[in-house]
Design an enzyme around this catalytic site. Structure first.
Site, PDB file in Angstrom:
ATOM      1  N   ASP A   8     -54.902  80.617 -49.574  1.00 57.25           N
ATOM      2  CA  ASP A   8     -54.442  81.750 -50.376  1.00 57.25           C
ATOM      3  C   ASP A   8     -55.202  81.685 -51.693  1.00 57.25           C
ATOM      4  O   ASP A   8     -54.857  80.912 -52.594  1.00 57.25           O
ATOM      5  CB  ASP A   8     -52.931  81.638 -50.590  1.00 57.25           C
ATOM      6  CG  ASP A   8     -52.400  82.643 -51.612  1.00 57.25           C
ATOM      7  OD1 ASP A   8     -53.122  83.579 -51.981  1.00 57.25           O
ATOM      8  OD2 ASP A   8     -51.235  82.462 -52.051  1.00 57.25           O
ATOM      9  N   TYR A  89     -49.983 102.644 -47.566  1.00 61.25           N
ATOM     10  CA  TYR A  89     -51.168 103.220 -48.212  1.00 61.25           C
ATOM     11  C   TYR A  89     -51.966 104.082 -47.238  1.00 61.25           C
ATOM     12  O   TYR A  89     -52.163 103.704 -46.085  1.00 61.25           O
ATOM     13  CB  TYR A  89     -52.067 102.108 -48.742  1.00 61.25           C
ATOM     14  CG  TYR A  89     -51.658 101.504 -50.068  1.00 61.25           C
ATOM     15  CD1 TYR A  89     -50.346 101.540 -50.507  1.00 61.25           C
ATOM     16  CD2 TYR A  89     -52.599 100.880 -50.873  1.00 61.25           C
ATOM     17  CE1 TYR A  89     -49.983 100.981 -51.709  1.00 61.25           C
ATOM     18  CE2 TYR A  89     -52.245 100.312 -52.083  1.00 61.25           C
ATOM     19  CZ  TYR A  89     -50.944 100.362 -52.503  1.00 61.25           C
ATOM     20  OH  TYR A  89     -50.587  99.805 -53.696  1.00 61.25           O
ATOM     21  N   ILE A  97     -54.490  91.941 -50.496  1.00 61.01           N
ATOM     22  CA  ILE A  97     -54.202  91.129 -49.313  1.00 61.01           C
ATOM     23  C   ILE A  97     -53.029  90.192 -49.555  1.00 61.01           C
ATOM     24  O   ILE A  97     -52.276  89.873 -48.625  1.00 61.01           O
ATOM     25  CB  ILE A  97     -55.456  90.338 -48.865  1.00 61.01           C
ATOM     26  CG1 ILE A  97     -55.224  89.625 -47.540  1.00 61.01           C
ATOM     27  CG2 ILE A  97     -55.900  89.373 -49.955  1.00 61.01           C
ATOM     28  CD1 ILE A  97     -54.908  90.534 -46.371  1.00 61.01           C
ATOM     29  N   ASP A  98     -52.833  89.765 -50.794  1.00 61.98           N
ATOM     30  CA  ASP A  98     -51.700  88.891 -51.087  1.00 61.98           C
ATOM     31  C   ASP A  98     -50.380  89.630 -50.861  1.00 61.98           C
ATOM     32  O   ASP A  98     -49.428  89.069 -50.305  1.00 61.98           O
ATOM     33  CB  ASP A  98     -51.775  88.340 -52.512  1.00 61.98           C
ATOM     34  CG  ASP A  98     -51.959  89.431 -53.570  1.00 61.98           C
ATOM     35  OD1 ASP A  98     -52.387  90.557 -53.232  1.00 61.98           O
ATOM     36  OD2 ASP A  98     -51.680  89.143 -54.755  1.00 61.98           O
ATOM     37  N   ARG A  99     -50.333  90.910 -51.234  1.00 66.73           N
ATOM     38  CA  ARG A  99     -49.116  91.697 -51.029  1.00 66.73           C
ATOM     39  C   ARG A  99     -48.898  91.958 -49.541  1.00 66.73           C
ATOM     40  O   ARG A  99     -47.770  91.880 -49.043  1.00 66.73           O
ATOM     41  CB  ARG A  99     -49.217  93.007 -51.802  1.00 66.73           C
ATOM     42  CG  ARG A  99     -49.250  92.815 -53.323  1.00 66.73           C
ATOM     43  CD  ARG A  99     -49.698  94.085 -54.044  1.00 66.73           C
ATOM     44  NE  ARG A  99     -48.769  95.184 -53.807  1.00 66.73           N
ATOM     45  CZ  ARG A  99     -49.072  96.462 -54.050  1.00 66.73           C
ATOM     46  NH1 ARG A  99     -50.279  96.788 -54.489  1.00 66.73           N
ATOM     47  NH2 ARG A  99     -48.165  97.403 -53.819  1.00 66.73           N
ATOM     48  N   THR A 175     -45.345  87.710 -86.069  1.00 69.15           N
ATOM     49  CA  THR A 175     -46.112  88.618 -85.217  1.00 69.15           C
ATOM     50  C   THR A 175     -46.479  87.970 -83.880  1.00 69.15           C
ATOM     51  O   THR A 175     -46.319  88.606 -82.826  1.00 69.15           O
ATOM     52  CB  THR A 175     -47.368  89.108 -85.958  1.00 69.15           C
ATOM     53  OG1 THR A 175     -46.958  89.859 -87.106  1.00 69.15           O
ATOM     54  CG2 THR A 175     -48.219  89.993 -85.074  1.00 69.15           C
TER      55      THR A 175
END
Length: 245
Positions: A8, A89, A97-99, A175
């Site tokens: 991965d 899609y 590809i990870d999703r 800040t």
């Protein structure tokens, strides 16, 4: 016994696992791309199965590491349908590809309504019906990207910012703290809105929530308790491809 090496290749880190002939996964290593050169290549590997989303510079480092072996390297790409999951899609190959692999991994385990939140370099959300149909998703910059985008536009203002993460539900008294806390809370707001849409727009109440990604420690405990932390889910999706060798 020969094994399959699963890789991965994410935006910042490389996670790997070994899969035996029975389909059992054994985590191997989780390293940054710069650490690959000090990582030995495993022996008795039949094939390498890879899902990659990283940039060209990091992919060059990965290719150099993979050059240690002569076995076949099979890179997986997003498809319209595979293993019971249907990509929402119109151009399925453009889904990260990870999703895609995470949805395959999740659906292979449980055929339930599922929301997958990956809080990494980018923050993504994907909705998956019990029948495996992907309803769509969201993408937003991750905490580090949000911070860096602001710092790059106003470097003098943030010259003392050390890149540290902020805290949920806390106000910044400087800040740099305002930026860190603001970006962390923006990520949490993304997650809360994803849950709200799930329940008000989709009318899901009995659904599975999966969290992954390096920024998950920043998610408030009351949200994390609603779901599961699954850092290896992409590898489980990749294993489905390796099983079809």
């Amino acid at each position: 016994m020969m094994k399959q090496l699963l890789v991965d290749a994410g935006n910042t880190r490389v996670k790997t696992a070994l899969m035996d002939a029975d389909g059992h996964l054994e985590p191997l290593f989780n390293v940054s791309y710069s650490e690959l050169k000090n990582t030995s290549f495993p022996t008795d590997i039949e094939n390498v199965w890879m899902g990659a989303v990283s940039n060209q510079e990091r992919m060059t480092l990965l290719s150099e590491w993979l050059s240690q072996t002569s076995v076949k390297i099979r890179e997986v790409h997003s498809e319209k349908t595979a293993f019971g999951v249907t990509n929402a899609y119109e151009q399925p190959e453009t889904l990260g590809i990870d999703r895609w692999l995470a949805m395959i991994g999740a659906h292979s385990e449980q055929q339930r309504a599922t929301l997958i939140i990956d809080a990494g370099t980018a923050i993504t959300a994907d909705w998956l019906n019990p029948d495996g149909s992907h309803l769509g998703g969201w993408i937003a910059p991750g905490v580090d990207l949000m911070q860096q985008a602001v710092i790059d536009r106003a470097p003098k203002v943030f010259r003392h910012h050390d890149g540290s993460w902020g805290k949920v539900n806390q106000l910044g008294l400087s800040t740099p703290d305002g930026l860190s806390n603001g970006c962390t809370n923006a990520m949490v707001g993304f997650i809360r809105q994803a849950l709200a849409v799930t329940e008000t727009e989709l009318d899901w109440f009995d659904y599975r929530i999966i969290f992954s990604g390096g920024s998950t420690p920043l998610i408030p405990i009351e949200l994390r308790r609603r779901g599961e932390l699954r850092t290896e889910l992409v590898l489980y999706g990749l294993a489905r491809y390796a099983e079809q060798k």
